[in-house]
Design a protein around this motif. Structure first.
Motif, PDB file in Angstrom:
ATOM      1  N   LEU A  61      35.393  37.056  84.993  1.00  0.00           N
ATOM      2  CA  LEU A  61      34.280  36.980  85.600  1.00  0.00           C
ATOM      3  C   LEU A  61      34.367  36.774  87.011  1.00  0.00           C
ATOM      4  CD1 LEU A  61      31.700  35.398  83.175  1.00  0.00           C
ATOM      5  CD2 LEU A  61      31.936  37.674  83.739  1.00  0.00           C
ATOM      6  N   THR A  62      35.477  35.651  87.206  1.00  0.00           N
ATOM      7  CA  THR A  62      35.597  35.255  88.686  1.00  0.00           C
ATOM      8  C   THR A  62      36.346  36.546  89.499  1.00  0.00           C
ATOM      9  OG1 THR A  62      37.811  34.510  87.995  1.00  0.00           O
ATOM     10  CG2 THR A  62      35.875  32.792  88.031  1.00  0.00           C
ATOM     11  N   TYR A  63      37.323  37.351  88.845  1.00  0.00           N
ATOM     12  CA  TYR A  63      37.931  38.266  89.437  1.00  0.00           C
ATOM     13  C   TYR A  63      36.809  39.470  89.664  1.00  0.00           C
ATOM     14  CZ  TYR A  63      42.098  36.140  87.623  1.00  0.00           C
ATOM     15  OH  TYR A  63      43.229  35.278  87.488  1.00  0.00           O
ATOM     16  N   LEU A  64      35.979  39.612  88.811  1.00  0.00           N
ATOM     17  CA  LEU A  64      34.858  40.546  89.216  1.00  0.00           C
ATOM     18  C   LEU A  64      34.026  39.901  90.364  1.00  0.00           C
ATOM     19  CD1 LEU A  64      33.344  43.087  88.013  1.00  0.00           C
ATOM     20  CD2 LEU A  64      32.015  41.671  86.765  1.00  0.00           C
ATOM     21  N   LEU A  65      33.695  38.795  90.390  1.00  0.00           N
ATOM     22  CA  LEU A  65      33.108  38.424  91.424  1.00  0.00           C
ATOM     23  C   LEU A  65      33.778  38.583  92.907  1.00  0.00           C
ATOM     24  CD1 LEU A  65      31.394  35.097  90.237  1.00  0.00           C
ATOM     25  CD2 LEU A  65      30.105  36.998  90.915  1.00  0.00           C
ATOM     26  N   SER A  66      35.032  38.370  92.883  1.00  0.00           N
ATOM     27  CA  SER A  66      36.222  38.455  93.799  1.00  0.00           C
ATOM     28  C   SER A  66      36.141  39.922  94.339  1.00  0.00           C
ATOM     29  CB  SER A  66      37.563  37.972  93.422  1.00  0.00           C
ATOM     30  OG  SER A  66      37.670  36.480  92.895  1.00  0.00           O
ATOM     31  N   LEU A  67      36.162  40.789  93.265  1.00  0.00           N
ATOM     32  CA  LEU A  67      35.998  42.250  93.875  1.00  0.00           C
ATOM     33  C   LEU A  67      34.740  42.638  94.584  1.00  0.00           C
ATOM     34  CD1 LEU A  67      37.264  44.048  90.597  1.00  0.00           C
ATOM     35  CD2 LEU A  67      38.139  44.402  92.994  1.00  0.00           C
ATOM     36  N   ALA A  68      33.732  42.120  94.468  1.00  0.00           N
ATOM     37  CA  ALA A  68      32.448  42.192  95.019  1.00  0.00           C
ATOM     38  C   ALA A  68      32.275  41.821  96.378  1.00  0.00           C
ATOM     39  CB  ALA A  68      31.423  41.449  94.277  1.00  0.00           C
ATOM     40  N   VAL A  69      33.122  40.646  96.915  1.00  0.00           N
ATOM     41  CA  VAL A  69      33.049  40.247  98.076  1.00  0.00           C
ATOM     42  C   VAL A  69      34.292  40.390  98.883  1.00  0.00           C
ATOM     43  CG1 VAL A  69      31.391  38.418  97.537  1.00  0.00           C
ATOM     44  CG2 VAL A  69      33.828  37.944  97.504  1.00  0.00           C
ATOM     45  N   ILE A  70      35.229  41.341  98.538  1.00  0.00           N
ATOM     46  CA  ILE A  70      36.393  41.637  99.380  1.00  0.00           C
ATOM     47  C   ILE A  70      35.808  42.368 100.771  1.00  0.00           C
ATOM     48  CG2 ILE A  70      38.273  43.454  99.738  1.00  0.00           C
ATOM     49  CD1 ILE A  70      39.169  42.807  96.830  1.00  0.00           C
ATOM     50  N   GLY A  71      36.032  41.947 101.782  1.00  0.00           N
ATOM     51  CA  GLY A  71      35.718  42.464 103.171  1.00  0.00           C
ATOM     52  C   GLY A  71      34.416  41.881 103.519  1.00  0.00           C
ATOM     53  N   ALA A  72      33.792  40.946 102.525  1.00  0.00           N
ATOM     54  CA  ALA A  72      32.560  40.298 103.162  1.00  0.00           C
ATOM     55  C   ALA A  72      32.796  39.090 104.018  1.00  0.00           C
ATOM     56  CB  ALA A  72      31.822  39.787 101.876  1.00  0.00           C
ATOM     57  N   SER A  73      31.702  38.280 104.437  1.00  0.00           N
ATOM     58  CA  SER A  73      31.905  37.255 105.379  1.00  0.00           C
ATOM     59  C   SER A  73      32.597  35.960 104.675  1.00  0.00           C
ATOM     60  CB  SER A  73      30.536  36.667 106.031  1.00  0.00           C
ATOM     61  OG  SER A  73      29.972  36.343 104.907  1.00  0.00           O
ATOM     62  N   MET A  74      33.144  35.134 105.348  1.00  0.00           N
ATOM     63  CA  MET A  74      33.691  33.960 104.804  1.00  0.00           C
ATOM     64  C   MET A  74      32.631  33.104 104.006  1.00  0.00           C
ATOM     65  SD  MET A  74      36.868  34.468 105.022  1.00  0.00           S
ATOM     66  CE  MET A  74      37.210  32.835 104.450  1.00  0.00           C
ATOM     67  N   ARG A  75      31.460  33.277 104.766  1.00  0.00           N
ATOM     68  CA  ARG A  75      30.174  32.594 104.016  1.00  0.00           C
ATOM     69  C   ARG A  75      30.004  32.983 102.453  1.00  0.00           C
ATOM     70  NH1 ARG A  75      26.863  28.685 105.320  1.00  0.00           N
ATOM     71  NH2 ARG A  75      24.886  28.519 104.422  1.00  0.00           N
ATOM     72  N   ALA A  76      30.059  34.356 102.515  1.00  0.00           N
ATOM     73  CA  ALA A  76      29.682  34.916 101.211  1.00  0.00           C
ATOM     74  C   ALA A  76      30.949  34.790 100.535  1.00  0.00           C
ATOM     75  CB  ALA A  76      29.772  36.623 101.599  1.00  0.00           C
ATOM     76  N   LYS A  77      32.182  34.717 100.973  1.00  0.00           N
ATOM     77  CA  LYS A  77      33.070  34.604 100.088  1.00  0.00           C
ATOM     78  C   LYS A  77      33.226  33.065  99.501  1.00  0.00           C
ATOM     79  CE  LYS A  77      36.472  37.940 101.793  1.00  0.00           C
ATOM     80  NZ  LYS A  77      37.637  38.016 102.580  1.00  0.00           N
ATOM     81  N   ALA A  78      32.819  32.111 100.062  1.00  0.00           N
ATOM     82  CA  ALA A  78      32.724  30.615  99.953  1.00  0.00           C
ATOM     83  C   ALA A  78      31.501  30.737  98.774  1.00  0.00           C
ATOM     84  CB  ALA A  78      32.409  29.709 101.017  1.00  0.00           C
ATOM     85  N   LYS A  79      30.441  31.211  98.981  1.00  0.00           N
ATOM     86  CA  LYS A  79      29.456  31.133  97.852  1.00  0.00           C
ATOM     87  C   LYS A  79      29.851  31.713  96.672  1.00  0.00           C
ATOM     88  CE  LYS A  79      25.435  31.816 101.027  1.00  0.00           C
ATOM     89  NZ  LYS A  79      24.402  32.382 101.389  1.00  0.00           N
ATOM     90  N   VAL A  80      30.693  32.730  96.597  1.00  0.00           N
ATOM     91  CA  VAL A  80      31.257  33.141  95.375  1.00  0.00           C
ATOM     92  C   VAL A  80      32.082  32.130  94.778  1.00  0.00           C
ATOM     93  CG1 VAL A  80      32.875  34.802  94.198  1.00  0.00           C
ATOM     94  CG2 VAL A  80      30.927  35.661  95.996  1.00  0.00           C
ATOM     95  N   ALA A  81      33.098  31.556  95.630  1.00  0.00           N
ATOM     96  CA  ALA A  81      33.854  30.536  95.292  1.00  0.00           C
ATOM     97  C   ALA A  81      33.342  29.499  94.384  1.00  0.00           C
ATOM     98  CB  ALA A  81      34.705  30.154  96.481  1.00  0.00           C
ATOM     99  N   LEU A  82      32.044  28.983  95.029  1.00  0.00           N
ATOM    100  CA  LEU A  82      31.057  27.793  94.533  1.00  0.00           C
ATOM    101  C   LEU A  82      30.714  28.226  93.032  1.00  0.00           C
ATOM    102  CD1 LEU A  82      28.648  26.670  97.126  1.00  0.00           C
ATOM    103  CD2 LEU A  82      30.414  25.460  95.756  1.00  0.00           C
ATOM    104  N   ILE A  83      30.337  29.704  92.748  1.00  0.00           N
ATOM    105  CA  ILE A  83      30.037  30.153  91.385  1.00  0.00           C
ATOM    106  C   ILE A  83      31.308  30.091  90.568  1.00  0.00           C
ATOM    107  CG2 ILE A  83      29.461  32.073  90.158  1.00  0.00           C
ATOM    108  CD1 ILE A  83      27.743  32.866  92.785  1.00  0.00           C
ATOM    109  N   LYS A  84      32.453  30.517  91.198  1.00  0.00           N
ATOM    110  CA  LYS A  84      33.856  30.417  90.380  1.00  0.00           C
ATOM    111  C   LYS A  84      34.319  29.023  89.786  1.00  0.00           C
ATOM    112  CE  LYS A  84      36.096  33.945  92.920  1.00  0.00           C
ATOM    113  NZ  LYS A  84      37.332  34.266  93.905  1.00  0.00           N
ATOM    114  N   GLY A  85      33.921  27.990  90.765  1.00  0.00           N
ATOM    115  CA  GLY A  85      34.095  26.720  90.228  1.00  0.00           C
ATOM    116  C   GLY A  85      33.224  26.101  89.326  1.00  0.00           C
ATOM    117  N   LEU A  86      31.613  26.564  89.391  1.00  0.00           N
ATOM    118  CA  LEU A  86      30.875  26.396  88.445  1.00  0.00           C
ATOM    119  C   LEU A  86      31.236  26.968  86.872  1.00  0.00           C
ATOM    120  CD1 LEU A  86      27.425  26.653  90.370  1.00  0.00           C
ATOM    121  CD2 LEU A  86      28.842  24.464  89.453  1.00  0.00           C
TER     122      LEU A  86
END
Length: 207
Positions: A61-86
């Protein structure tokens, strides 16, 4: 000047394309190993295998989320990283529940099934770690993906140790001890990912 700008754009797109290929490969591997580990956990009655299978599902699931934000802003990537941590924290909670259930319903798991599944899982997760290692010092998105993969390799060795303990002592407690160790590892990893993501959100929020 224009050539330099275009060259930089091409380099960024090439990097993002490589990142997508790597994440798609590790996503497929983790989905396959999740199914394999879950089946082996049900067959063997192993808590450590079940914790590993849940971890692989969370990683997919985290790799799927990572795919979704490649090329996105650092803020978007950080939000996804929060989801990964959860998600990692959620895996820890699931492992804790499983350990509690096994303590209430003790049994000796089948060590052969644990060992075979752990060896296969370790081999495939070694491939994932090798693929992600070049990106371990990249942005928070890829760095957190590498963290998940490194945990999987540790987990593989730990489950092998559980199989050896069950075989040696002919008891279920080594499997539960390893599951408890994996629980602590998940909690530590969740804290690291959440802390880094929150720090990145604070920095990007001020830009």
């Amino acid at each position: 000047m224009g050539d330099s700008c275009c060259g930089g754009t091409v380099d960024i797109r090439a990097l993002e394309a490589r990142q997508r290929r790597v994440l798609m490969i590790v996503l497929a591997i983790n989905l396959a190993t999740f199914v394999m580990m879950l089946a082996a956990a049900i067959y063997s009655g192993s808590s450590s295998l079940l914790s590993g299978s849940l971890d692989n599902l969370g990683d997919a699931l985290t790799y799927l989320l990572s795919l979704a934000v490649i090329g996105a802003s650092m803020r978007a990537k950080a939000k996804v990283a929060l989801i990964k941590g959860l998600l990692i924290f959620g895996a820890a909670v699931a492992v804790a529940v499983q350990i509690g259930w096994r303590l209430a319903h003790p049994e000796v798991p089948i060590f052969e099934a644990i060992g075979i599944a752990a060896l296969l899982n370790l081999a495939f997760n070694g491939i994932c770690l090798w693929l992600l290692t070049p990106y371990r010092h990249g942005d928070v998105n890829l760095a957190s993906a590498w963290e998940c993969s490194r945990n999987d390799v540790y987990e593989g060795f730990a489950v092998l140790l559980a199989a050896a303990g069950v075989w040696l002592f002919e008891a279920g407690w080594p499997d539960l001890v390893i599951a408890g160790a994996l629980l602590l590892m998940f909690l530590r990893s969740s804290w690291r990912v959440l802390r880094n993501a929150w720090s990145e959100l604070r920095v990007s929020g001020g830009r």
